[in-house]
Design a protein around this motif. Structure first.
Motif, PDB file in Angstrom:
ATOM      1  N   LEU A   7      48.186  44.630  37.456  1.00 28.09           N
ATOM      2  CA  LEU A   7      47.821  43.607  37.356  1.00 28.09           C
ATOM      3  C   LEU A   7      47.663  43.193  38.937  1.00 28.09           C
ATOM      4  O   LEU A   7      49.106  43.639  39.678  1.00 28.09           O
ATOM      5  CB  LEU A   7      48.131  42.481  36.428  1.00 28.09           C
ATOM      6  N   ALA A  57      49.164  36.674  31.627  1.00 22.76           N
ATOM      7  CA  ALA A  57      48.041  36.773  30.576  1.00 22.76           C
ATOM      8  C   ALA A  57      47.415  36.961  30.543  1.00 22.76           C
ATOM      9  O   ALA A  57      46.264  37.538  29.945  1.00 22.76           O
ATOM     10  CB  ALA A  57      49.017  35.651  29.320  1.00 22.76           C
ATOM     11  N   VAL A  60      45.809  40.758  30.546  1.00 26.70           N
ATOM     12  CA  VAL A  60      45.950  41.863  29.524  1.00 26.70           C
ATOM     13  C   VAL A  60      45.780  42.859  28.744  1.00 26.70           C
ATOM     14  O   VAL A  60      45.448  44.110  28.195  1.00 26.70           O
ATOM     15  CB  VAL A  60      47.543  41.401  28.992  1.00 26.70           C
ATOM     16  N   GLU A  61      44.791  41.936  28.986  1.00 31.80           N
ATOM     17  CA  GLU A  61      43.694  42.118  27.506  1.00 31.80           C
ATOM     18  C   GLU A  61      42.558  43.120  28.011  1.00 31.80           C
ATOM     19  O   GLU A  61      42.422  44.110  27.523  1.00 31.80           O
ATOM     20  CB  GLU A  61      42.663  41.282  26.580  1.00 31.80           C
ATOM     21  N   LEU A  63      43.410  45.172  30.718  1.00 32.02           N
ATOM     22  CA  LEU A  63      44.875  46.660  30.561  1.00 32.02           C
ATOM     23  C   LEU A  63      44.199  46.716  29.181  1.00 32.02           C
ATOM     24  O   LEU A  63      43.989  48.364  29.572  1.00 32.02           O
ATOM     25  CB  LEU A  63      45.810  46.119  31.557  1.00 32.02           C
ATOM     26  N   ARG A  64      44.617  46.614  28.287  1.00 31.46           N
ATOM     27  CA  ARG A  64      45.399  47.076  27.097  1.00 31.46           C
ATOM     28  C   ARG A  64      43.584  48.273  27.025  1.00 31.46           C
ATOM     29  O   ARG A  64      43.542  49.226  26.305  1.00 31.46           O
ATOM     30  CB  ARG A  64      45.269  46.448  25.659  1.00 31.46           C
ATOM     31  N   VAL A  71      52.194  48.911  31.729  1.00 32.96           N
ATOM     32  CA  VAL A  71      51.702  47.582  33.356  1.00 32.96           C
ATOM     33  C   VAL A  71      52.487  47.331  34.110  1.00 32.96           C
ATOM     34  O   VAL A  71      53.879  46.855  33.798  1.00 32.96           O
ATOM     35  CB  VAL A  71      51.083  47.162  31.983  1.00 32.96           C
ATOM     36  N   TRP A  73      52.729  44.876  36.657  1.00 34.61           N
ATOM     37  CA  TRP A  73      52.574  43.403  37.832  1.00 34.61           C
ATOM     38  C   TRP A  73      53.100  43.709  38.911  1.00 34.61           C
ATOM     39  O   TRP A  73      54.203  44.435  39.962  1.00 34.61           O
ATOM     40  CB  TRP A  73      53.313  41.923  37.465  1.00 34.61           C
ATOM     41  N   LEU A  94      56.037  40.441  29.487  1.00 35.96           N
ATOM     42  CA  LEU A  94      54.601  41.125  30.412  1.00 35.96           C
ATOM     43  C   LEU A  94      54.226  41.681  28.860  1.00 35.96           C
ATOM     44  O   LEU A  94      53.452  42.219  28.592  1.00 35.96           O
ATOM     45  CB  LEU A  94      54.687  41.486  31.518  1.00 35.96           C
ATOM     46  N   ARG A  97      53.491  40.371  25.644  1.00 38.43           N
ATOM     47  CA  ARG A  97      51.900  40.674  25.434  1.00 38.43           C
ATOM     48  C   ARG A  97      50.899  41.448  25.292  1.00 38.43           C
ATOM     49  O   ARG A  97      50.424  42.065  24.886  1.00 38.43           O
ATOM     50  CB  ARG A  97      51.632  39.499  27.101  1.00 38.43           C
ATOM     51  N   ALA A  98      51.869  42.938  26.151  1.00 39.10           N
ATOM     52  CA  ALA A  98      50.729  43.975  26.475  1.00 39.10           C
ATOM     53  C   ALA A  98      51.030  44.597  25.403  1.00 39.10           C
ATOM     54  O   ALA A  98      50.199  46.217  25.373  1.00 39.10           O
ATOM     55  CB  ALA A  98      51.269  44.648  27.625  1.00 39.10           C
ATOM     56  N   ALA A 102      56.816  47.685  30.285  1.00 39.80           N
ATOM     57  CA  ALA A 102      56.401  46.953  31.715  1.00 39.80           C
ATOM     58  C   ALA A 102      56.884  46.742  32.774  1.00 39.80           C
ATOM     59  O   ALA A 102      58.627  46.556  32.615  1.00 39.80           O
ATOM     60  CB  ALA A 102      55.770  45.442  31.307  1.00 39.80           C
TER      61      ALA A 102
END
Length: 243
Positions: A7, A57, A60-61, A63-64, A71, A73, A94, A97-98, A102
């Motif tokens: 990110l 956030a 994140v989607e 990247l998934r 992941v 930051w 993070l 969420r992912a 992280a």
């Protein structure tokens, strides 16, 4: 194939990532998703907003969907500005969420300093002095002895991104101290991927830069070790131990 996710705040030094991907080899892919930075300013209030959970956030989607296995930051100031505990909280959120391992660039520096066996470090920051001091405090919390901090007073990432080899080399030279085991350049807006061999040859010691340690940290999260000397001492097979 190992896919790594980043990110990255806004648009400034992100072209370091395809350069590093090329140097790492054909079985490693670096996926960069840009986050909205809000106000481009190396100022505490702006940096806290830049690193907020909501802004991270939002990427994140994507990247998934890229298939990333970890992941990071990719922002130093937008993580250490929260302090040691707050930066941990940021990374934990993070990761939740992912659904992936992280980390952040600030922790990448802390881990990389240990990897190369450095006990004393000098910091060459593009930031204003007050923000540079927060990074030094974060490193101290991580167990490193900071023997010097050189701030540059630059407020925006956009300006940092205009720096070339001469400016980067001058910053590293000005930051270096005789008793420093390594020199750290903590700004992911700073282009350094092409300059690492020159930096280390000129200073005669390891140099850790923000985008470099960010990629190394993502590899660490996936238990990959890559020998890529063009990316500096950090990417050699064995840690460099200072004596």
């Amino acid at each position: 194939m190992t896919a790594l996710g980043f990110l990255y705040p806004g648009h400034s030094g992100e072209d370091d990532y395809p350069r590093m991907e090329q140097l790492l080899g054909s079985d490693i892919r670096l996926a960069v998703v840009h986050t909205d930075i809000g106000e481009d300013a190396h100022r505490v209030d702006a940096l806290l907003e830049m690193g907020s959970d909501e802004r991270l956030a939002a990427g994140v989607e994507e990247l998934r969907l890229s298939g990333a296995e970890a992941v990071v930051w990719a922002c130093t100031s937008g993580s250490f500005v929260y302090g040691w505990k707050g930066a941990h909280d940021q990374v934990r959120t993070l990761a939740r969420r992912a659904g992936l391992p992280a980390s952040s660039t600030s922790f990448a520096f802390a881990h990389a300093v240990r990897e190369i066996g450095a006990r004393r470090v000098a910091v060459g920051a593009t930031y204003p002095d007050d923000v540079a001091a927060l990074f030094a405090s974060f490193l101290s919390d991580a167990g490193a002895e900071v023997v010097g901090v050189r701030g540059s007073g630059i407020v925006t990432a956009a300006e940092v991104a205009t720096w070339g080899e001469d400016e980067v080399l001058a910053l590293a030279r000005e930051a270096d101290r005789p008793d420093a085991d390594a020199v750290l350049l903590p700004d992911t807006a700073l282009h350094t991927a092409s300059h690492l061999p020159l930096l280390e040859a000129t200073l005669g010691k390891p140099v850790l830069t923000a985008n470099q340690v960010t990629v190394w940290e993502a590899l660490r999260l996936t238990d990959r070790r890559v020998n890529a000397p063009e990316l500096g001492s950090l990417f050699t097979k064995e840690p460099i131990v200072q004596v």
